[in-house]
Design an enzyme around this catalytic site. Structure first.
Site, short mmCIF file in Angstrom:
data_model
loop_
_atom_site.label_atom_id
_atom_site.label_comp_id
_atom_site.label_asym_id
_atom_site.label_seq_id
_atom_site.Cartn_x
_atom_site.Cartn_y
_atom_site.Cartn_z
N GLN A 1 0.84 -1.20 0.00
CA GLN A 1 0.00 0.00 0.00
C GLN A 1 0.87 1.25 0.00
OE1 GLN A 1 -3.19 -0.01 2.84
NE2 GLN A 1 -3.99 1.90 2.06
N PHE A 2 1.21 1.70 -1.21
CA PHE A 2 2.06 2.89 -1.33
C PHE A 2 1.37 4.13 -0.78
CE2 PHE A 2 -0.45 3.48 -5.12
CZ PHE A 2 -0.48 4.85 -5.31
N THR A 3 0.04 4.10 -0.69
CA THR A 3 -0.69 5.28 -0.22
C THR A 3 -0.39 5.62 1.24
OG1 THR A 3 -2.66 3.98 0.31
CG2 THR A 3 -2.54 4.96 -1.89
#
Length: 146
Positions: free
Chosen positions: A78-80
């Site tokens: 989850q790069f967010t």
């Protein structure tokens, strides 16, 4: 690296309608990789998560790790988690690791988790995933810069 760790009764991740990873009792780990992260970061974070005492013992005290309860781990990239929302209303992801680095460290982190936990499942890096979970508690911990 940043991780959002949730104690779950069960969790699953689906891609294109197919379940690609699922666990029963254990930890759901949303993992973000930053630009400056290394294999050593992944090693430290995996060890910390494996030893994190967030399960109840026989006296209902939060005193046991996922290893102690023979739990499983589901890791979802989850790069967010690296969203910077300080300016304006559109998140900036400039601090997230480049895809090549992030995917390599995501896989490395999962392999490190397997040193501690028998069952480690994964989502699909870079895919549009649907994550289902039953949070147990709820109990959620945010870890970064371990």
């Amino acid at each position: 690296m940043k991780a959002v760790v949730q104690r779950v009764a069960h969790a699953a991740v689906n891609v294109d309608g197919n379940t690609v990873g699922s666990i029963d009792r254990g930890l759901l780990v949303f993992l973000g990789v930053g630009q400056e992260d290394t294999q050593e970061c992944a090693e430290r974070l995996a060890a910390k998560i494996a030893k994190l005492r967030i399960f109840s013992d026989e006296n209902d005290k939060i005193n046991l790790s996922v290893c102690d309860v023979n739990g499983s781990v589901l890791v979802v990239s989850q790069f967010t988690l690296y969203a910077d929302c300080r300016k304006g209303n559109r998140p900036n992801f400039m601090n997230a690791g480049k895809p090549e680095l992030a995917e390599r460290l995501y896989k490395y982190f999962s392999d490190e988790c397997r040193k501690y936990v028998d069952k480690v499942e994964n989502g699909v890096f870079g895919a549009d995933m649907k994550v289902e979970l039953l949070n147990d508690g709820p109990f959620t911990v945010v870890l970064e810069d371990i």
